[in-house]
Design an enzyme around this catalytic site. Structure first.
Site, PDB file in Angstrom:
ATOM      1  N   GLY A   1      40.626  30.795  40.580  1.00 27.56           N
ATOM      2  CA  GLY A   1      42.220  30.818  41.216  1.00 27.56           C
ATOM      3  C   GLY A   1      41.857  30.414  42.402  1.00 27.56           C
TER       4      GLY A   1
ATOM      5  CD  GLN B   1      43.679  31.051  47.428  1.00 27.88           C
ATOM      6  OE1 GLN B   1      43.744  30.603  47.144  1.00 27.88           O
ATOM      7  NE2 GLN B   1      42.639  32.434  47.568  1.00 27.88           N
TER       8      GLN B   1
ATOM      9  CB  CYS C   1      41.549  37.628  46.847  1.00 24.59           C
ATOM     10  SG  CYS C   1      43.062  36.164  47.461  1.00 24.59           S
ATOM     11  CG  LEU C   2      38.013  32.117  45.518  1.00 20.46           C
ATOM     12  CD1 LEU C   2      37.918  30.548  45.293  1.00 20.46           C
ATOM     13  CD2 LEU C   2      36.513  32.887  45.935  1.00 20.46           C
TER      14      LEU C   2
ATOM     15  CG  HIS D   1      45.373  35.795  42.463  1.00 21.73           C
ATOM     16  ND1 HIS D   1      45.020  37.516  42.769  1.00 21.73           N
ATOM     17  CD2 HIS D   1      45.374  35.875  43.583  1.00 21.73           C
ATOM     18  CE1 HIS D   1      44.690  37.330  43.645  1.00 21.73           C
ATOM     19  NE2 HIS D   1      44.770  36.222  44.364  1.00 21.73           N
ATOM     20  CD  GLU D   2      44.965  31.836  42.079  1.00 21.30           C
ATOM     21  OE1 GLU D   2      45.202  31.753  43.622  1.00 21.30           O
ATOM     22  OE2 GLU D   2      44.043  32.384  42.760  1.00 21.30           O
TER      23      GLU D   2
ATOM     24  CG  HIS E   1      47.188  32.735  47.210  1.00 18.62           C
ATOM     25  ND1 HIS E   1      47.332  33.117  47.755  1.00 18.62           N
ATOM     26  CD2 HIS E   1      46.607  33.558  46.305  1.00 18.62           C
ATOM     27  CE1 HIS E   1      46.014  33.974  48.044  1.00 18.62           C
ATOM     28  NE2 HIS E   1      45.126  34.245  47.166  1.00 18.62           N
TER      29      HIS E   1
HETATM   30 ZN   LIG Z   1      43.929  35.151  46.142  1.00 18.12          ZN
END
Ligand SMILES: [Zn+2]
Length: 174
Positions: A46, A51, A94-95, A136-137, A140
């Site tokens: 995701g 991000q 998480c990226l 989660h997304e 963000h």
């Molecule tokens: Zn993340």
């Protein structure tokens, strides 16, 4: 399509509430496509627009496992309209917090309203890994990282390590 640079924590751009998109037009579709390419290249499941430094309520996901048919999802203005009382705990990464993982507890099922790639209003129900990733997304988009669900002790430990890693990188490239 183009791969975009992914912002890592700590960074103030990850803490800002993203703006709703007025409509899914050619520009937003381009952003969705670029984000999807960026996510696949980073081996993520995701990615949210903040991000990649865009303050837009846009997320992309694909929770298909290796060997399964891809299930790309591109959503704008996602809004959780109901949450199950049942909770589930999963190991999240998480990226934007590379190499850090932690157990996070969230509602097991959610119902969602969003704009799709064709700018149509849609609703969907999600459970399991997809529900976890969606939450989660969407976090963000509100400037919330998975570490914000942890104790301040654990969060501080992870953020300090990330800040230290960043300083190391800056020195190495100076
Ligand atoms: Zn993340």
């Amino acid at each position: 399509m183009a791969k975009l640079p992914i912002i890592t924590a700590p960074d103030p751009r990850l803490k800002i509430k993203a703006r709703p998109v007025p409509a899914v037009d050619a520009e937003i579709r381009q952003l969705m496509d670029d984000m999807m390419e960026t996510m696949y290249a980073a081996i993520g499941v995701g990615l949210a627009a903040p991000q990649v430094g865009k303050s837009s309520r846009v997320i992309v996901l694909d929770v298909a496992r290796e060997g399964e048919k891809p299930q790309p999802l591109k959503l704008a203005n996602p809004e959780i309209i109901s949450r199950s009382p049942e909770l589930t705990t999963g190991n999240e990464g998480c990226l934007s917090l590379p190499e850090h993982y932690a157990e996070v507890t969230r509602p097991e099922k959610i119902r969602l309203r969003y704009l799709d790639y064709q700018n149509e209003i849609r609703e969907m129900e999600a459970s399991g890994l997809l529900a976890t990733c969606l939450q989660h997304e969407i976090d963000h988009l509100d400037g919330i990282l998975f570490v914000d669900h942890l104790s301040s002790l654990k969060r501080g430990m992870i953020l300090r390590k990330l800040a230290k890693a960043k300083r190391g990188e800056a020195l190495a490239t100076a």
